[in-house]
Design a protein around this motif. Structure first.
Motif, mmCIF file in Angstrom:
data_model
loop_
_atom_site.group_PDB
_atom_site.id
_atom_site.type_symbol
_atom_site.label_atom_id
_atom_site.label_comp_id
_atom_site.label_asym_id
_atom_site.label_seq_id
_atom_site.Cartn_x
_atom_site.Cartn_y
_atom_site.Cartn_z
ATOM 1 N N HIS A 180 0.844 -1.189 0.000
ATOM 2 C CA HIS A 180 0.000 0.000 0.000
ATOM 3 C C HIS A 180 0.883 1.243 0.000
ATOM 4 O O HIS A 180 1.757 1.394 0.874
ATOM 5 C CB HIS A 180 -0.915 -0.005 1.227
ATOM 6 C CG HIS A 180 -1.806 1.197 1.329
ATOM 7 N ND1 HIS A 180 -2.850 1.421 0.459
ATOM 8 C CD2 HIS A 180 -1.814 2.236 2.206
ATOM 9 C CE1 HIS A 180 -3.463 2.554 0.798
ATOM 10 N NE2 HIS A 180 -2.843 3.063 1.842
ATOM 11 N N LEU A 197 -6.581 1.525 3.203
ATOM 12 C CA LEU A 197 -6.410 0.126 3.573
ATOM 13 C C LEU A 197 -7.728 -0.393 4.152
ATOM 14 O O LEU A 197 -8.376 0.286 4.950
ATOM 15 C CB LEU A 197 -5.301 -0.029 4.601
ATOM 16 C CG LEU A 197 -3.879 -0.082 4.053
ATOM 17 C CD1 LEU A 197 -2.874 0.068 5.186
ATOM 18 C CD2 LEU A 197 -3.640 -1.382 3.288
ATOM 19 N N TYR A 220 2.686 -3.981 4.403
ATOM 20 C CA TYR A 220 1.936 -4.156 5.636
ATOM 21 C C TYR A 220 1.726 -5.641 5.889
ATOM 22 O O TYR A 220 1.533 -6.425 4.952
ATOM 23 C CB TYR A 220 0.587 -3.445 5.558
ATOM 24 C CG TYR A 220 0.711 -1.939 5.579
ATOM 25 C CD1 TYR A 220 0.507 -1.213 6.742
ATOM 26 C CD2 TYR A 220 1.050 -1.243 4.419
ATOM 27 C CE1 TYR A 220 0.630 0.163 6.759
ATOM 28 C CE2 TYR A 220 1.177 0.134 4.426
ATOM 29 C CZ TYR A 220 0.969 0.839 5.596
ATOM 30 O OH TYR A 220 1.096 2.197 5.602
ATOM 31 N N SER A 235 -5.638 -3.079 -0.416
ATOM 32 C CA SER A 235 -5.186 -1.714 -0.666
ATOM 33 C C SER A 235 -6.014 -1.113 -1.788
ATOM 34 O O SER A 235 -6.094 -1.664 -2.884
ATOM 35 C CB SER A 235 -3.707 -1.703 -1.070
ATOM 36 O OG SER A 235 -3.315 -0.410 -1.478
#
Length: 490
Positions: free
Chosen positions: A320, A370, A325, A366
């Protein structure tokens, strides 16, 4: 009243406000006007345009002596017709006799999700000193927005595992048996389906023995290899053309790059660096928990700052805004961490929920933001949350997205497509069949199929839900009754 003189056509366009509705009129200076106008012929609709799916375009032949045209719209052929707001253009087109004929047209646009099939009638009118005099209405002509209907399901064959990835022009479908050593099969869809080479044989004794993704235009797969230095250890291959004109699978690094058997496999490519990341659970490995690798090279996790990662399950990777992440389930709920050189704790947004989450039914997406999409253990609905700043905010309210079988591993998928969040899930109210819906901030959850709505799947042994997209095309894949299927929404 506003007038605009058009030198080319020698006419004045008049935007005329009429009480209770809006009409755009065309007044021709050369016309003498007549109260005995014939009704226009039935309007003709252009084919629905996939590039502009919520737009309708109509045209009709000019009527002798007409100064003004009005367009009326109804939601059924025999229903009540009301004046519609529109913009009119003047065209000369080739007639059947080889000459030219004058036609008028207009385009009407609808909000996303509000399209469908409509019926239109046209009236011609004269501009008299005392007002307008309309002809009778034309016959009704129907017109539709682009429906985006799902194509017929393609049965890829027997499978217990399925993954999809889509490039600009192609869909890649990889699938294998549910357990034991089995070849990973691949089919590619462009204008039709074509069988392709296999990346190898997987040790399928896990819920998620392989994953696929695209990076730099190349297709990658990371899978539990069999045979490998350690049964179930991971291998990475990518699919490319080495210059022979035929694409082949090629290994990256040595097979079995992790120390022991892996499960809960997830992978992502991040930003423009070309870095490839793989996250997985490693039973009996050196840290006996979640591991993260980059380009076949282990990244050391700082177990002091975020020690719970080593005991994580239900893991997800997502790229993202050029960042990586790491989403995972821990003993006290669902978490999301950002990776730089260590896993950074997002402040308030680090913990998505304190609930116990159903393994295999967690997706981080994404898009404009998010999103976390998941099903709680024993839950009866799909929960969708959006990370705004560092706070998770609900997107799906109670009862909007419901599920019947939260125990089915992978019976949930989510994907960002054409500016909307799409969710593929099992719908309790539709007999346990699989449905795809997308979220509109103004109108809530809408069927991915704009006109009507129908289940994407049947209702036997559903699992391994997948969503992928390329251009204006969305793909849905799933396993039903021991076979892998794909449907295409164009």
């Amino acid at each position: 009243m506003k007038r605009y003189f058009d030198n080319k056509m020698n006419k004045i366009l008049v935007l005329q406000a009429i009480p209770f509705f809006i009409a755009v009129t065309v007044i021709l200076l050369a016309s003498c006007g007549s109260a005995g106008l014939v009704a226009p012929e039935k309007p003709v609709a252009a084919d629905p345009d996939p590039e502009n799916p919520n737009r309708i375009e109509l045209s009709w032949k000019a009527v002798d002596g007409a100064d003004i045209y009005y367009v009326y719209r109804s939601t059924s052929e025999t229903g009540s017709y009301v004046n519609s707001g529109f913009s009119v253009t003047y065209n000369e087109i080739e007639a059947d006799d080889g000459g030219t004929e004058i036609r008028y047209s207009y385009i009407e646009s609808f909000d996303e999700g509000n399209g469908g099939t409509y019926w239109y009638k046209i009236t011609a009118a004269t501009a008299e000193a005392s007002g307008t005099v309309e002809s009778g209405m034309s016959p009704a002509g129907d017109a539709s927005t682009y429906s985006g209907t799902w194509g017929a399901a393609k049965n890829l064959g027997s499978a217990g595992q399925l993954k999809l990835a889509a490039s600009l022009n192609s869909l890649y479908a990889l699938y294998s048996a549910e357990a034991g050593s089995d070849v990973i099969n691949m089919q590619i869809y462009t204008e039709g389906w074509t069988a392709a080479a296999s990346p190898g044989t997987t040790d399928g004794n896990a819920d998620n023995p392989f994953t696929v993704f695209l990076s730099g235009g190349e297709l990658y797969t990371i899978f539990r290899d069999s045979p490998a230095p350690a049964s179930g250890a991971l291998s990475i291959q990518y699919y490319h053309d080495p210059g022979s004109g035929i694409s082949v699978w090629e290994a990256i690094g040595a097979a079995g790059f992790n120390g022991a058997a892996a499960s809960g496999l997830s992978a992502a490519a991040v930003g423009f660096t070309g870095d490839i990341y793989s996250a997985f659970e490693e039973a009996g490995g050196p840290d006996n928990g979640a591991q993260l690798y980059r380009n076949n090279e282990e990244i050391i996790i700082d177990v002091v700052s975020i020690e719970d990662i080593l005991n994580a399950s239900g893991i997800n990777l997502v790229s993202h805004n050029n960042g990586l992440y790491f989403g995972y389930e821990y003993t006290d709920g669902l978490y999301l961490r950002e990776y730089d050189t260590v896993f950074e704790t997002l402040d308030t947004g680090g913990q998505v929920t304190t609930s116990d989450i159903d393994d295999g039914n967690i997706v981080f997406v994404s898009g404009g933001s998010l999103y976390a999409v998941y099903i709680e253990v024993g839950g009866t609905e799909v929960i969708v949350q959006q990370l705004i700043g560092e706070v998770w905010m609900p997107v799906a309210t109670t009862g909007e997205l419901v599920t019947t079988d939260s125990a089915a591993y992978g019976a949930l998928a989510a994907h960002w497509f054409n500016g909307y969040l799409y969710v593929f899930y099992i719908d309790t109210g539709a007999g346990g069949t699989g449905w795809v819906k997308y979220y509109d901030a103004d109108d809530g959850w809408l069927n991915a199929q704009r006109i009507g709505g129908a289940a994407v799947t049947g209702s036997t042994g559903l699992k391994a839900f997948q969503l992928a997209s390329s251009g204006n095309t969305l793909y849905a894949g799933w396993i039903e009754g021991g076979n892998a299927y794909v449907r295409i929404l164009e």
